[in-house]
Scaffold this motif. Sequence first.
Motif, PDB file in Angstrom:
ATOM      1  N   GLN A  45       0.836  -1.202   0.000  1.00 59.85           N
ATOM      2  CA  GLN A  45       0.000   0.000   0.000  1.00 59.85           C
ATOM      3  C   GLN A  45       0.868   1.249   0.000  1.00 59.85           C
ATOM      4  O   GLN A  45       0.567   2.239  -0.673  1.00 59.85           O
ATOM      5  CB  GLN A  45      -0.920   0.001   1.223  1.00 59.85           C
ATOM      6  N   GLY A  46       1.954   1.212   0.758  1.00 59.18           N
ATOM      7  CA  GLY A  46       2.868   2.345   0.788  1.00 59.18           C
ATOM      8  C   GLY A  46       3.527   2.597  -0.554  1.00 59.18           C
ATOM      9  O   GLY A  46       3.676   3.748  -0.982  1.00 59.18           O
ATOM     10  N   ARG A  47       3.927   1.525  -1.231  1.00 57.40           N
ATOM     11  CA  ARG A  47       4.552   1.690  -2.540  1.00 57.40           C
ATOM     12  C   ARG A  47       3.582   2.284  -3.556  1.00 57.40           C
ATOM     13  O   ARG A  47       3.961   3.129  -4.374  1.00 57.40           O
ATOM     14  CB  ARG A  47       5.087   0.334  -3.026  1.00 57.40           C
ATOM     15  N   GLU A  48       2.330   1.859  -3.479  1.00 56.37           N
ATOM     16  CA  GLU A  48       1.324   2.431  -4.377  1.00 56.37           C
ATOM     17  C   GLU A  48       1.094   3.904  -4.072  1.00 56.37           C
ATOM     18  O   GLU A  48       0.924   4.730  -4.978  1.00 56.37           O
ATOM     19  CB  GLU A  48       0.024   1.635  -4.258  1.00 56.37           C
ATOM     20  N   LYS A  49       1.099   4.239  -2.807  1.00 55.80           N
ATOM     21  CA  LYS A  49       0.939   5.632  -2.403  1.00 55.80           C
ATOM     22  C   LYS A  49       2.115   6.475  -2.904  1.00 55.80           C
ATOM     23  O   LYS A  49       1.942   7.618  -3.371  1.00 55.80           O
ATOM     24  CB  LYS A  49       0.833   5.709  -0.880  1.00 55.80           C
ATOM     25  N   ALA A  50       3.314   5.919  -2.804  1.00 53.16           N
ATOM     26  CA  ALA A  50       4.504   6.636  -3.277  1.00 53.16           C
ATOM     27  C   ALA A  50       4.468   6.850  -4.781  1.00 53.16           C
ATOM     28  O   ALA A  50       4.840   7.921  -5.283  1.00 53.16           O
ATOM     29  CB  ALA A  50       5.765   5.870  -2.877  1.00 53.16           C
ATOM     30  N   ARG A  51       4.013   5.837  -5.515  1.00 48.86           N
ATOM     31  CA  ARG A  51       3.902   5.988  -6.977  1.00 48.86           C
ATOM     32  C   ARG A  51       2.886   7.074  -7.324  1.00 48.86           C
ATOM     33  O   ARG A  51       3.133   7.894  -8.219  1.00 48.86           O
ATOM     34  CB  ARG A  51       3.498   4.654  -7.612  1.00 48.86           C
ATOM     35  N   SER A  52       1.775   7.090  -6.635  1.00 42.15           N
ATOM     36  CA  SER A  52       0.750   8.107  -6.906  1.00 42.15           C
ATOM     37  C   SER A  52       1.270   9.505  -6.623  1.00 42.15           C
ATOM     38  O   SER A  52       0.909  10.470  -7.297  1.00 42.15           O
ATOM     39  CB  SER A  52      -0.494   7.841  -6.051  1.00 42.15           C
ATOM     40  N   ALA A  53       2.147   9.624  -5.614  1.00 41.92           N
ATOM     41  CA  ALA A  53       2.710  10.923  -5.251  1.00 41.92           C
ATOM     42  C   ALA A  53       3.935  11.284  -6.078  1.00 41.92           C
ATOM     43  O   ALA A  53       4.444  12.409  -5.971  1.00 41.92           O
ATOM     44  CB  ALA A  53       3.070  10.931  -3.771  1.00 41.92           C
ATOM     45  N   GLY A  54       4.413  10.337  -6.893  1.00 41.10           N
ATOM     46  CA  GLY A  54       5.574  10.599  -7.733  1.00 41.10           C
ATOM     47  C   GLY A  54       6.898  10.607  -7.002  1.00 41.10           C
ATOM     48  O   GLY A  54       7.868  11.224  -7.463  1.00 41.10           O
ATOM     49  N   VAL A  55       6.964   9.895  -5.861  1.00 41.48           N
ATOM     50  CA  VAL A  55       8.212   9.872  -5.094  1.00 41.48           C
ATOM     51  C   VAL A  55       8.741   8.451  -4.909  1.00 41.48           C
ATOM     52  O   VAL A  55       9.607   8.214  -4.060  1.00 41.48           O
ATOM     53  CB  VAL A  55       8.031  10.540  -3.710  1.00 41.48           C
ATOM     54  N   ASP A  56       8.237   7.513  -5.702  1.00 42.21           N
ATOM     55  CA  ASP A  56       8.629   6.117  -5.513  1.00 42.21           C
ATOM     56  C   ASP A  56      10.108   5.869  -5.775  1.00 42.21           C
ATOM     57  O   ASP A  56      10.660   4.868  -5.296  1.00 42.21           O
ATOM     58  CB  ASP A  56       7.770   5.191  -6.387  1.00 42.21           C
ATOM     59  N   ASP A  57      10.771   6.764  -6.507  1.00 40.09           N
ATOM     60  CA  ASP A  57      12.193   6.571  -6.776  1.00 40.09           C
ATOM     61  C   ASP A  57      13.076   7.343  -5.792  1.00 40.09           C
ATOM     62  O   ASP A  57      14.304   7.355  -5.924  1.00 40.09           O
ATOM     63  CB  ASP A  57      12.536   6.979  -8.207  1.00 40.09           C
ATOM     64  N   THR A  58      12.464   7.986  -4.789  1.00 40.54           N
ATOM     65  CA  THR A  58      13.247   8.785  -3.841  1.00 40.54           C
ATOM     66  C   THR A  58      13.146   8.269  -2.410  1.00 40.54           C
ATOM     67  O   THR A  58      13.682   8.890  -1.496  1.00 40.54           O
ATOM     68  CB  THR A  58      12.800  10.261  -3.864  1.00 40.54           C
ATOM     69  N   LEU A  59      12.455   7.150  -2.212  1.00 43.34           N
ATOM     70  CA  LEU A  59      12.376   6.550  -0.883  1.00 43.34           C
ATOM     71  C   LEU A  59      12.494   5.038  -1.010  1.00 43.34           C
ATOM     72  O   LEU A  59      12.468   4.486  -2.115  1.00 43.34           O
ATOM     73  CB  LEU A  59      11.072   6.944  -0.174  1.00 43.34           C
ATOM     74  N   GLU A  60      12.626   4.379   0.112  1.00 38.78           N
ATOM     75  CA  GLU A  60      12.733   2.921   0.117  1.00 38.78           C
ATOM     76  C   GLU A  60      11.799   2.339   1.166  1.00 38.78           C
ATOM     77  O   GLU A  60      11.756   2.810   2.305  1.00 38.78           O
ATOM     78  CB  GLU A  60      14.163   2.492   0.435  1.00 38.78           C
TER      79      GLU A  60
END
Length: 235
Positions: free
Chosen positions: A81-96
């Motif tokens: 769920q967190g990864r999907e949230k990060a993708r929606s926010a456009g920050v999936d490549d800046t966090l782990e």
Amino acid sequence: MKGQEWYQESDVAEEYDEKRFSRGGRLIDRREKEAVLDAVGPVDDKRVLEIACGTGRFTVMLAERGADVVGLDISGPMLQQGREKARSAGVDDTLEFMRGDAARLPFPDDHFDTVFAMRFFHLADTPAAFLSEMRRVSKDQVFFDTFNRFSTRSIYNWLLPMGSRLYSRSEVESLLAKADLRLVGDEHDFVLPYGFYRKIPNSLASTVRGIDTGIGRSPVGDSLASVSYWNASVE
């Protein structure tokens, strides 16, 4: 830790945010995010670890503000769920996002500037061990919240499926001392417990929250608060 199996259920992860942060729960979400931002301060290029990050509410928020942030949780479905949230926010490549056990953090000593945990210590079976690990991997700051023993939370705590570990101020201060952490700031809030707000519409919750905040600012407010935020520094 209490509820490990429950939190790893896919349907629980999918419904988690909706059940807790819709209706009157929206103001809880805002207040918790405010507490984290106030404690962490400017985050540009700051290395941050969130323990028990769940669906990534805070992890994504800090990544959006420029933090170098890692979110760790024991639940794979929550992390998804967190990864999907990060993708929606456009920050999936800046966090782990990382799956792991908070009792055995897979990081070297002093690896992060800040380590924090929200909605975690009420489920901790060995809080001293968890706090010691948080302190070990932080070189500067540890921040966390607790539910309070002498508060309205205690009235209905036994009704909750997993209950909650409730803390007095003296217990928190003892835990900090054993972990070689120094308390530098604390805030106390929500005379009415979270569960009450989640049951009422957001419009009504805002009115009730105003009354709650007024009581909280009175001389007896801190002693009635059901939630506390603890900001500590590494000795």
